[in-house]
Design a protein around this motif. Structure first.
Motif, mmCIF file in Angstrom:
data_model
loop_
_atom_site.group_PDB
_atom_site.id
_atom_site.type_symbol
_atom_site.label_atom_id
_atom_site.label_comp_id
_atom_site.label_asym_id
_atom_site.label_seq_id
_atom_site.Cartn_x
_atom_site.Cartn_y
_atom_site.Cartn_z
ATOM 1 N N GLU A 120 1.023 -1.282 0.123
ATOM 2 C CA GLU A 120 0.147 -0.111 -0.050
ATOM 3 C C GLU A 120 0.680 1.451 0.015
ATOM 4 O O GLU A 120 0.509 2.273 -0.353
ATOM 5 N N GLU A 121 1.879 1.115 0.955
ATOM 6 C CA GLU A 121 2.922 2.699 0.801
ATOM 7 C C GLU A 121 3.204 2.259 -0.452
ATOM 8 O O GLU A 121 3.866 3.473 -1.399
ATOM 9 N N THR A 122 4.088 1.852 -1.090
ATOM 10 C CA THR A 122 4.527 1.579 -2.771
ATOM 11 C C THR A 122 3.889 1.912 -3.570
ATOM 12 O O THR A 122 3.504 2.699 -4.488
ATOM 13 N N TRP A 123 2.179 1.238 -3.549
ATOM 14 C CA TRP A 123 1.018 2.119 -4.350
ATOM 15 C C TRP A 123 1.153 3.671 -3.963
ATOM 16 O O TRP A 123 0.909 4.061 -5.417
ATOM 17 N N SER A 124 0.838 3.809 -3.319
ATOM 18 C CA SER A 124 0.988 5.572 -3.099
ATOM 19 C C SER A 124 1.682 6.625 -3.343
ATOM 20 O O SER A 124 1.417 6.964 -4.269
ATOM 21 N N ASP A 125 3.137 5.556 -2.915
ATOM 22 C CA ASP A 125 3.984 6.901 -3.721
ATOM 23 C C ASP A 125 4.248 6.737 -5.363
ATOM 24 O O ASP A 125 4.825 7.820 -5.577
ATOM 25 N N LEU A 126 3.917 5.322 -5.474
ATOM 26 C CA LEU A 126 4.006 5.182 -6.984
ATOM 27 C C LEU A 126 2.857 6.785 -7.434
ATOM 28 O O LEU A 126 2.963 7.210 -8.507
ATOM 29 N N LYS A 127 1.490 6.607 -7.233
ATOM 30 C CA LYS A 127 0.909 7.149 -7.530
ATOM 31 C C LYS A 127 0.893 9.033 -7.698
ATOM 32 O O LYS A 127 0.778 9.165 -8.247
ATOM 33 N N GLU A 128 1.872 9.262 -6.418
ATOM 34 C CA GLU A 128 2.140 9.706 -5.974
ATOM 35 C C GLU A 128 2.760 11.396 -6.688
ATOM 36 O O GLU A 128 3.447 12.229 -7.407
ATOM 37 N N SER A 129 3.828 10.127 -7.250
ATOM 38 C CA SER A 129 4.891 10.204 -8.145
ATOM 39 C C SER A 129 4.293 10.444 -9.159
ATOM 40 O O SER A 129 5.614 10.575 -10.577
#
Length: 142
Positions: A120-129
């Motif tokens: 979930e953290e990685t998903w969020s980071d990728l979506k934000e970037s």
């Protein structure tokens, strides 16, 4: 144009697959936009100091998967996002990637809540970037 592709010749991952993964990531994150032209096969091969056939194979696989398109006499471009695979094939590919993630997590002795949190953290980071493709695109991200 610099794609920022770097290859690791000593990697277990074949060079053509490394190119595919990096182009897929650049498209997914918006660093490569729809309609943007990629370097010619020979140019990218010379830049990476690899055989042009390796670049050609990567481009062909990306064209087959609908990520790139070849325009006769003009070059290779990022294609409009479209669903190339049937739902069953998309699900199979997701399952395959998930199994690989799970195998690695189990091998490294992580439990499911830790894996879920990291995913979930990685998903969020990728979506934000990701670079938005339209002014309101970022607001519509899940």
């Amino acid at each position: 144009m610099s794609l920022g592709i770097s290859i690791a010749p000593a990697s277990d991952i074949p060079i053509f697959r490394q190119i595919i993964q990096q182009i897929q990531q650049a498209v997914a994150l918006g660093r490569l936009q729809v309609g943007e032209q990629l370097p010619a096969i020979r140019v990218l091969a010379e830049t990476l100091v690899i055989n042009p056939n390796t670049v050609a194979r990567a481009y062909q696989d990306l064209i087959r998967d609908g990520i790139l398109e070849s325009r006769s006499g003009r070059g290779v471009f990022v294609s409009q996002k479209r669903q190339v695979f049937a739902d069953a094939e998309r699900q199979r590919r997701l399952r395959q990637a998930t199994e690989q993630l799970c195998h690695e997590a189990i091998l490294l002795d992580f439990d499911l809540p830790q894996v879920r949190h990291t995913l979930e953290e990685t998903w969020s980071d990728l979506k934000e970037s990701a670079v938005p493709t339209s002014p309101d695109a970022k607001e519509s991200l899940p």
